[in-house]
Design a protein around this motif. Structure first.
Motif, PDB file in Angstrom:
ATOM      1  N   TYR A 223       0.818  -1.208   0.000  1.00  0.00           N
ATOM      2  CA  TYR A 223       0.000   0.000   0.000  1.00  0.00           C
ATOM      3  C   TYR A 223       0.859   1.269   0.000  1.00  0.00           C
ATOM      4  CZ  TYR A 223      -3.656  -3.298   1.355  1.00  0.00           C
ATOM      5  OH  TYR A 223      -4.524  -4.363   1.392  1.00  0.00           O
ATOM      6  N   LEU A 224       1.825   1.324   0.906  1.00  0.00           N
ATOM      7  CA  LEU A 224       2.565   2.567   1.096  1.00  0.00           C
ATOM      8  C   LEU A 224       3.713   2.718   0.102  1.00  0.00           C
ATOM      9  CD1 LEU A 224       2.566   2.869   4.986  1.00  0.00           C
ATOM     10  CD2 LEU A 224       0.807   3.459   3.317  1.00  0.00           C
ATOM     11  N   VAL A 225       4.626   1.752   0.057  1.00  0.00           N
ATOM     12  CA  VAL A 225       5.701   1.836  -0.935  1.00  0.00           C
ATOM     13  C   VAL A 225       5.105   1.764  -2.338  1.00  0.00           C
ATOM     14  CG1 VAL A 225       7.892   0.872  -1.728  1.00  0.00           C
ATOM     15  CG2 VAL A 225       7.288   0.745   0.695  1.00  0.00           C
ATOM     16  N   GLY A 226       4.138   0.857  -2.518  1.00  0.00           N
ATOM     17  CA  GLY A 226       3.478   0.740  -3.820  1.00  0.00           C
ATOM     18  C   GLY A 226       2.777   2.016  -4.227  1.00  0.00           C
ATOM     19  N   GLY A 227       2.148   2.697  -3.271  1.00  0.00           N
ATOM     20  CA  GLY A 227       1.450   3.939  -3.578  1.00  0.00           C
ATOM     21  C   GLY A 227       2.402   5.036  -4.020  1.00  0.00           C
ATOM     22  N   PHE A 228       3.523   5.187  -3.320  1.00  0.00           N
ATOM     23  CA  PHE A 228       4.498   6.212  -3.703  1.00  0.00           C
ATOM     24  C   PHE A 228       5.183   5.858  -5.023  1.00  0.00           C
ATOM     25  CE2 PHE A 228       3.912   7.723   0.593  1.00  0.00           C
ATOM     26  CZ  PHE A 228       4.123   9.092   0.472  1.00  0.00           C
ATOM     27  N   PHE A 229       5.373   4.566  -5.282  1.00  0.00           N
ATOM     28  CA  PHE A 229       5.938   4.165  -6.573  1.00  0.00           C
ATOM     29  C   PHE A 229       4.983   4.527  -7.707  1.00  0.00           C
ATOM     30  CE2 PHE A 229       6.331   0.683  -9.801  1.00  0.00           C
ATOM     31  CZ  PHE A 229       7.518   1.127 -10.371  1.00  0.00           C
TER      32      PHE A 229
END
Length: 880
Positions: A223-229
């Motif tokens: 969710y978090l790393v994927g969202g910023f990516f």
């Protein structure tokens, strides 16, 4: 043939899942969308429809396509107090919303929980619904919402995008979640800090991001790393190319080639773009600072701190065993751990006892949010409450039943105000934030005192000098600020601070986020002499025109009662081929029907080989407190291979879950079987199961189990009774010890007529016959008058992991186990035998296509008391 029917029947059962507890629902159907909702949300339904319609129109533009099938939207009643929602293509293109998200407002940074669910889950439906290759289209036309099938030697993926990693799916949904003026996790300083610490540690790699890993930050990275990516991709390529990725991915008949699709869509592979993302994070945030302090404790989970006059406390865990209360003395900083079966959530101390904020079943037809004690029981009077603190002994709380849109703060049943953050109570005063567009406004009671641009921020403490301490963003992450006399200062030099509580004057406990978990530190602080001019605002540049939603809309809907049986629709067709030495080549087909709430399911299985054809109908229903199901089979024998069997079979059951509180579960079942694979047995069985089971975090096995099962069975004029008891306990170092004992007794035994207790080397068939015993080292089926068994098991788990990106198989962890089982069997009054069976096993948890868990077991079994003393077997996905 017989085993293939068992396997295909199990596929039906997964369609009857408890996505909502039994309750009454209404149905409102639009042209392409069906809304299933509890009556308590009727007043908001038209607003929900209008908002979702606008979201769908926007998504049709950016994703580049619309749905090819009806969308089913479920709005669960307040008997389902869960802080979540989900989207799926099984059994239909659908989504379910649960209304208890108010307790996570600081984490999600939302203005509206319901809008967050609509934006996020509808993005998933757009991601997973497309089929832009001929094989998938043909496969879906024939097989419906089936994940995978083989047509001869041709693999079919009717829903190709379900193979994509959660890193792409969840990251894209989080990115879209933050585009509509409703806040979102991309505005979170906590989330940014997590991305930065992982990038600095070299842990954002294709292998670790793309797979379901068992190391920090666990599934949160999707969710978090994927969202910023995804946000990184949007800045480079624009929203339409980023969301359009899923259309390109769906053009693959064999949907496994992420690098190829990235190259086609963006001109560079996933690996290259992820590396560029990491480089950018490291460069932009090279000034990231880690807060220094004396370490008191570490944890793999994070919940908010709380405190009273003498103690600061939280909940910590290694994510493999039971969480503990962490208690820190504010004066001498001594640390104490309080053990218990705590549910994960913010701790509160009430009348000297600790409770944690969580959600769990409190009865078979109710999932409740509230405060739970160390044994997992709900504190009376906190039902439906997300507790914030108390004023003069009266609890202050978000009322879950009234906070689906925006959290409402209550005390003693009286509405006080709306809040867009958690509420901090000090000396009878309430401190909290409200959201006014992009502006975050700090309130003390009903008076605004300070504002800044952003969506992330919550009050964490109040000093003796009336300084208001709150967590908010920095350019590199998250830190703690102090506000006094409208002068803002950063309190501690650090970008990884996600929590703060005062221990004394200029002395505090902070929680920092790192690449390997959370750390609790004591710091001595001196506020900056220089006032902070503002708080960093992580402006998301790709926001579209904001949707003005939840306005008044004239209702023109036609509503009817939702009836699960009438709502049955064809969902899928499963098919497989098989071969056996006795049956030759064969095939299995199963037509599946379900309702959108998955409360009942109907299946029609057909199984064929050269010896016989079996056609059946199976129905199961969990829409009511009394669950029930039935199966009827017709059997046509092609030769005389199976003379000793009926030309039909049937099975039916009534199941009543009567207990669900704490960690206890109780079920009473009545079942009748007329097995098709013999001509004798017709058992009618009454059974009672009482279980106390605990499994915490990502523990591979149960951390604690006490299970008692009783049954009485009547087969023709023969009565059989039995009981079993099972105990398991987890110890330090992921070591587990278990014991199981069982006793069966039958009035009589007759081998020829298959009377008595059935003993075989296979697990029980799909029919409900409790008077059976599995003995793997036995080579023939037999019957007994009386059976006593005892077994002891020792298991040890190892965290040896090996993750792949380009190869579809990865290893998560392993375990070894040894089991000694003793059998004392009276075959007749005059024939008694004892057996000792030793099992040594290795189990490896594999991941297929980065997300599908496949436990694989290798077992060596030795029994000196049978003709075939040694046995080696391989089991896939079966527990023991």
């Amino acid at each position: 043939m017989y085993k293939s029917i068992l396997a295909i029947s199990l596929l039906t059962y997964i369609l009857v899942a408890e996505v909502v507890v039994p309750d009454n629902y209404l149905l409102s159907e639009e042209k392409n969308i069906s809304y299933i909702y509890a009556n308590e949300y009727a007043s908001i339904l038209d607003d929900l429809k209008a908002y979702q319609s606008d979201i769908i129109k926007g998504y049709e533009k950016t994703y580049g396509y619309g749905f090819d099938s009806r969308l089913y939207v479920g709005l669960a009643s307040s008997k389902n107090q869960i802080a979540n929602g989900f989207s799926t293509q099984f059994p239909f293109n659908q989504q379910i919303f649960y209304g208890a998200g108010a307790g996570y407002i600081d984490y999600f940074c939302f203005s509206s929980w319901l809008k967050t669910l609509i934006i996020h889950e509808t993005a998933h439906n757009f991601q997973l619904n497309p089929k832009f290759n001929d094989l998938s289209k043909i496969g879906h036309d024939i097989l419906g919402n089936t994940p995978f099938a083989m047509f001869s030697f041709i693999p079919l993926f009717p829903l190709p995008n379900i193979t994509e990693s959660s890193f792409i799916l969840e990251g894209n949904a989080v990115m879209n979640e933050s585009r509509y003026g409703n806040g979102g996790r991309l505005f979170s300083g906590y989330a940014l800090a997590e991305v930065v610490v992982l990038a600095r540690a070299g842990l954002i790699t294709p292998e670790l991001m793309y797979n379901e890993t068992l190391n920090f930050p666990y599934g949160e990275k999707f969710y978090l790393v994927g969202g910023f990516f995804q946000q990184f991709l949007v800045k480079k390529f624009g929203i339409e190319r980023v969301n359009g990725y899923f259309k390109t991915y769906a053009t693959q008949p064999l949907p496994f080639f992420t690098n190829k699709v990235f190259q086609q869509q963006f001109g560079a592979t996933f690996e290259v773009l992820l590396a560029q993302f990491v480089d950018e994070v490291q460069k932009v945030h090279q000034g990231f600072k880690t807060a220094q302090g004396r370490i008191l404790a570490k944890s793999q989970i994070f919940v908010p701190l709380n405190r009273d006059a003498k103690k600061v406390y939280s909940v910590v865990s290694d994510k493999k065993s039971a969480p503990k209360i962490l208690e820190i003395d504010r004066e001498n900083e001594s640390v104490k751990y309080i053990e218990g079966s705590w549910r994960v959530g913010e701790p509160f101390k009430i009348n000297g006892s600790y409770y944690t904020q969580s959600s769990a079943k409190t009865k078979p037809t109710q999932i409740t949010m509230g405060l739970f004690d160390k044994n997992g029981y709900l504190l009376k009077g906190t039902e439906g409450h997300v507790v914030q603190g108390d004023i003069n002994g009266s609890l202050v709380y978000f009322d879950i039943t009234k906070s689906l849109e925006t959290p409402y703060v209550y005390s003693n049943g009286e509405a006080l105000f709306k809040s867009y953050s958690s509420v901090y109570i000090n000396k009878g005063n309430a401190y909290y934030f409200k959201q006014e567009g992009e502006k975050r406004v700090l309130y003390k009671n009903n008076e605004a005192s300070f504002s800044y641009q952003g969506h992330y921020g919550f009050v964490v403490d109040i000093g003796k000098d009336e300084t208001i301490y709150f967590i908010a963003s920095t350019p590199n992450g998250s830190t703690v600020y102090g506000l006094k006399d409208r002068v803002l200062k950063q309190i501690i030099d650090g970008d990884d601070i996600i929590e703060f509580k005062l221990l004394g004057q200029n002395r505090a406990l902070i929680v920092t986020i790192g690449a390997d978990g959370y750390t609790y530190k004591v710091v001595n602080f001196r506020p900056s002499e220089k006032a902070s001019s503002s708080i960093y605002y992580n402006n998301i540049a790709n926001q579209p025109t904001k949707i003005q939603a939840f306005q008044s809309h004239q209702s023109s809907r036609v509503t009817q009662k939702y009836r699960p049986l009438e709502a049955l629709r064809k969902s899928s067709l499963y098919q497989s081929m098989n071969y056996s030495s006795y049956g030759g080549f064969g095939f299995d087909l199963q037509m599946n029907f379900s309702d959108p709430l998955m409360q009942n399911a109907l299946s029609v299985p057909l199984s064929y080989n050269r010896n016989r054809t079996v056609l059946g109908v199976k129905y199961e229903n969990r829409a009511y407190p009394l669950e029930f199901g039935a199966t009827v089979y017709g059997v046509y024998s092609h030769d005389n291979t199976f003379e000793a069997e009926r030309d039909y079979g049937l099975d039916g059951y009534l199941r009543y879950p009567f207990l669900a509180t704490g960690y206890w579960r109780g079920t009473a079942t009545t079942a009748y079987t007329k097995a098709y694979d013999n001509i004798y047995r017709t058992p009618l069985t009454l059974s009672l199961d009482i279980i106390h089971a605990q499994k915490f975090g990502l523990s591979k096995y149960l951390n604690s189990l006490n299970a008692l099962s009783l049954f009485a069975s009547r087969d023709r004029d023969n009565n059989t009774v039995g009981l079993s008891y099972q105990w398991e306990k987890g110890f330090s170092g992921q070591t587990y010890l278990g014991f199981k004992g069982a006793y069966f007794k039958s009035d009589g035994v007759d081998m020829a007529l298959e009377k008595g207790i059935e003993i075989s080397d296979t697990f029980s068939s799909l029919q409900s016959d409790s008077a059976t015993l599995n003995m793997p080292s036995l080579t023939t089926k037999t019957y007994a008058k009386e059976v006593k068994t005892a077994e002891i098991t020792l298991k040890k788990v190892f965290d040896g992991a090996f993750y792949n990106f380009s190869f579809p198989l990865s290893l998560q962890r392993e375990s070894i186990y040894i089991k000694e089982k003793f059998y004392d069997i009276d075959f007749t009054e005059a024939s008694e035998r004892q057996y000792s069976e030793t099992t040594i096993g290795l189990e490896a948890d594999f991941l297929f296509i980065h997300k599908l868990p496949i436990p694989l077991k290798f077992e060596y079994i030795y029994n000196a008391d049978v003709p075939d003393k040694e046995l080696f077997r391989v089991l896939v996905g079966a527990d023991f």
